[in-house]
Structure formats: structure tokens, C-alpha cells
Design a protein around this motif. Structure first.
Motif, PDB file in Angstrom:
ATOM      1  N   ASP A 181     -50.289   8.641 -28.974  1.00  0.00           N
ATOM      2  CA  ASP A 181     -49.180   9.471 -28.487  1.00  0.00           C
ATOM      3  C   ASP A 181     -49.448   9.957 -27.063  1.00  0.00           C
ATOM      4  OD1 ASP A 181     -47.924   9.146 -30.895  1.00  0.00           O
ATOM      5  OD2 ASP A 181     -48.345  11.173 -31.648  1.00  0.00           O
ATOM      6  N   GLU A 182     -50.661  10.409 -26.805  1.00  0.00           N
ATOM      7  CA  GLU A 182     -50.988  10.854 -25.443  1.00  0.00           C
ATOM      8  C   GLU A 182     -50.891   9.679 -24.463  1.00  0.00           C
ATOM      9  OE1 GLU A 182     -54.722  12.942 -25.128  1.00  0.00           O
ATOM     10  OE2 GLU A 182     -54.146  14.437 -26.626  1.00  0.00           O
ATOM     11  N   GLU A 183     -51.386   8.527 -24.876  1.00  0.00           N
ATOM     12  CA  GLU A 183     -51.369   7.366 -23.984  1.00  0.00           C
ATOM     13  C   GLU A 183     -49.931   6.920 -23.701  1.00  0.00           C
ATOM     14  OE1 GLU A 183     -54.195   4.721 -25.882  1.00  0.00           O
ATOM     15  OE2 GLU A 183     -55.724   6.283 -25.691  1.00  0.00           O
ATOM     16  N   GLU A 236     -58.798   6.167 -17.004  1.00  0.00           N
ATOM     17  CA  GLU A 236     -59.989   6.973 -17.297  1.00  0.00           C
ATOM     18  C   GLU A 236     -59.824   7.732 -18.620  1.00  0.00           C
ATOM     19  OE1 GLU A 236     -62.227  10.774 -15.217  1.00  0.00           O
ATOM     20  OE2 GLU A 236     -60.434   9.915 -14.293  1.00  0.00           O
ATOM     21  N   HIS A 237     -58.633   8.293 -18.814  1.00  0.00           N
ATOM     22  CA  HIS A 237     -58.366   9.070 -20.026  1.00  0.00           C
ATOM     23  C   HIS A 237     -58.377   8.147 -21.252  1.00  0.00           C
ATOM     24  CE1 HIS A 237     -55.961  12.786 -21.618  1.00  0.00           C
ATOM     25  NE2 HIS A 237     -56.575  12.182 -22.621  1.00  0.00           N
ATOM     26  N   ARG A 238     -57.737   6.998 -21.116  1.00  0.00           N
ATOM     27  CA  ARG A 238     -57.718   6.058 -22.237  1.00  0.00           C
ATOM     28  C   ARG A 238     -59.125   5.565 -22.563  1.00  0.00           C
ATOM     29  NH1 ARG A 238     -54.583   0.377 -22.054  1.00  0.00           N
ATOM     30  NH2 ARG A 238     -55.949   0.227 -20.248  1.00  0.00           N
ATOM     31  N   ASN A 266     -61.883   7.160 -22.274  1.00  0.00           N
ATOM     32  CA  ASN A 266     -62.566   8.226 -23.017  1.00  0.00           C
ATOM     33  C   ASN A 266     -62.107   8.246 -24.468  1.00  0.00           C
ATOM     34  OD1 ASN A 266     -62.750  11.332 -23.838  1.00  0.00           O
ATOM     35  ND2 ASN A 266     -64.329  10.923 -22.314  1.00  0.00           N
ATOM     36  N   HIS A 267     -60.799   8.082 -24.676  1.00  0.00           N
ATOM     37  CA  HIS A 267     -60.269   7.983 -26.047  1.00  0.00           C
ATOM     38  C   HIS A 267     -60.909   6.815 -26.788  1.00  0.00           C
ATOM     39  CE1 HIS A 267     -56.107  10.076 -25.227  1.00  0.00           C
ATOM     40  NE2 HIS A 267     -57.095  10.946 -25.326  1.00  0.00           N
ATOM     41  N   GLN A 268     -60.955   5.649 -26.111  1.00  0.00           N
ATOM     42  CA  GLN A 268     -61.436   4.441 -26.780  1.00  0.00           C
ATOM     43  C   GLN A 268     -62.897   4.579 -27.189  1.00  0.00           C
ATOM     44  OE1 GLN A 268     -60.209   1.446 -23.918  1.00  0.00           O
ATOM     45  NE2 GLN A 268     -58.435   0.895 -25.156  1.00  0.00           N
ATOM     46  N   LEU A 310     -64.686  19.696 -24.494  1.00  0.00           N
ATOM     47  CA  LEU A 310     -64.643  19.242 -23.105  1.00  0.00           C
ATOM     48  C   LEU A 310     -63.367  18.447 -22.816  1.00  0.00           C
ATOM     49  CD1 LEU A 310     -66.177  19.103 -20.422  1.00  0.00           C
ATOM     50  CD2 LEU A 310     -67.178  16.945 -21.206  1.00  0.00           C
ATOM     51  N   HIS A 311     -63.010  17.553 -23.705  1.00  0.00           N
ATOM     52  CA  HIS A 311     -61.847  16.682 -23.471  1.00  0.00           C
ATOM     53  C   HIS A 311     -60.555  17.499 -23.374  1.00  0.00           C
ATOM     54  CE1 HIS A 311     -59.724  12.798 -23.575  1.00  0.00           C
ATOM     55  NE2 HIS A 311     -58.801  13.456 -24.265  1.00  0.00           N
ATOM     56  N   ALA A 312     -60.394  18.456 -24.280  1.00  0.00           N
ATOM     57  CA  ALA A 312     -59.175  19.277 -24.263  1.00  0.00           C
ATOM     58  C   ALA A 312     -59.103  20.102 -22.978  1.00  0.00           C
ATOM     59  CB  ALA A 312     -59.141  20.197 -25.490  1.00  0.00           C
ATOM     60  N   MET A 337     -59.506  16.635 -19.582  1.00  0.00           N
ATOM     61  CA  MET A 337     -58.546  15.523 -19.513  1.00  0.00           C
ATOM     62  C   MET A 337     -57.183  15.871 -20.086  1.00  0.00           C
ATOM     63  SD  MET A 337     -60.771  12.085 -20.100  1.00  0.00           S
ATOM     64  CE  MET A 337     -61.894  11.581 -18.789  1.00  0.00           C
ATOM     65  N   ASP A 338     -57.144  16.493 -21.269  1.00  0.00           N
ATOM     66  CA  ASP A 338     -55.840  16.828 -21.858  1.00  0.00           C
ATOM     67  C   ASP A 338     -55.160  17.937 -21.066  1.00  0.00           C
ATOM     68  OD1 ASP A 338     -56.163  14.887 -23.769  1.00  0.00           O
ATOM     69  OD2 ASP A 338     -56.648  16.271 -25.396  1.00  0.00           O
ATOM     70  N   SER A 339     -55.956  18.887 -20.573  1.00  0.00           N
ATOM     71  CA  SER A 339     -55.396  19.962 -19.764  1.00  0.00           C
ATOM     72  C   SER A 339     -54.757  19.394 -18.491  1.00  0.00           C
ATOM     73  CB  SER A 339     -56.519  20.954 -19.428  1.00  0.00           C
ATOM     74  OG  SER A 339     -56.058  21.899 -18.520  1.00  0.00           O
TER      75      SER A 339
END
Ligand SMILES: [Fe+2]
Ligand SMILES: [Fe+2]
Length: 134
Positions: free
Chosen positions: A61-63, A76-78, A80-82, A117-119, A122-124
Motif C-alpha cells: 500500500d505504501e509503495e 530506497e524506501h522499497r 528497506n521494505h524488501q 526507525l522506519h516509521a 522513511m514513513d514520516s
């Protein structure tokens, strides 16, 4: 590092990013982390699998939001998710095969630190960008 329980208790002050959908998903994520951590032997694998499936949707959903908005840090965000989803998948397979010990340790030690850290980074940053695009 705060536990998922503590993160839920201080969610509004420390983890709410101001995007209703993402915040709702993040609360669910922490609730599923907590449920898995509290699950007894035979229930652990199912609880971990529920967390994995939810996380897979959470990241997709974020992607999708990043792609739809032309988000510059998408790659970069993807990535980290992967990385985290790959780890979660391997631990899930072990847990389903009856080897839960490493999955439990990862769930208790590594995953909360990753989310914290991620929230907050990257999510922020994604939520700030989406707000600017709106
Ligand atoms: Fe997220
Ligand atoms: Fe994310």
C-alpha cells in the motif's frame, strides 16, 4: 528500545504521522507484533504468518502511494521494505516448520527497533511528501 506494547501506548505522541490510513495500518502492525509475541507455542506460527501477510499488504500500500505520487525516494524506501519482508518471510517459514526460536528473538529484538526507525524516518518523510502533493 520500547516494546510493541509501549509503542501502542505512546502511539499518538511518538508514532502517529498524520495520515489516517498509514497510522491505522501501523497500529494494526504493532497489535499483530504484540499478538505474535504473546502467542503460545502452537499458536505462534499462525500469529507470525498473520503479521507477515499484513506487513506484505502494508508495504504494498505504501509503495502504491509512492508510485502514484512520483515519490523521489521510492527505490530506497522499497529496498528497506524488501529487506525486512525477506527476513520476515524466512523466519515465518522456520516458525511454520516448527522452529520458532529465532523468529521469536527477531520479533522481540530486531523488528521493534526497525519499526521505530522506519516509521520516524522513511514513513514520516513519505507522509510529509504526500501532504505537500495534496
Ligand atoms: Fe509503514
Ligand atoms: Fe514504509
Amino acid at each position: 528500545m520500547p516494546t510493541p506494547q509501549e509503542m501502542l501506548e505512546r502511539f499518538q505522541d511518538s508514532y502517529a504521522l498524520g495520515d489516517e490510513t498509514i497510522d491505522h495500518t501501523h497500529r494494526e502492525f504493532l497489535e499483530l507484533c504484540l499478538a505474535a509475541a504473546n502467542a503460545g507455542g502452537p499458536e505462534f506460527a499462525g500469529a507470525f504468518k498473520a503479521l507477515f501477510e499484513h506487513t506484505s499488504r502494508h508495504f504494498a500500500d505504501e509503495e502504491a502511494k509512492m508510485q502514484a505520487s512520483g515519490y523521489p525516494a521510492f527505490g530506497e524506501h522499497r529496498a528497506n521494505h524488501q529487506r525486512i519482508l525477506g527476513d520476515m518471510d524466512r523466519f515465518c517459514q522456520r516458525a511454520v516448520a516448527g522452529r520458532a526460536q529465532m523468529a521469536r528473538a527477531w520479533l522481540n529484538d530486531s523488528l521493534p527497533a526497525w519499526f521505530d526507525l522506519h516509521a520516524k524516518t522513511m514513513d514520516s518523510a513519505l507522509v510529509v511528501y504526500l501532504r505537500q502533493q495534496a
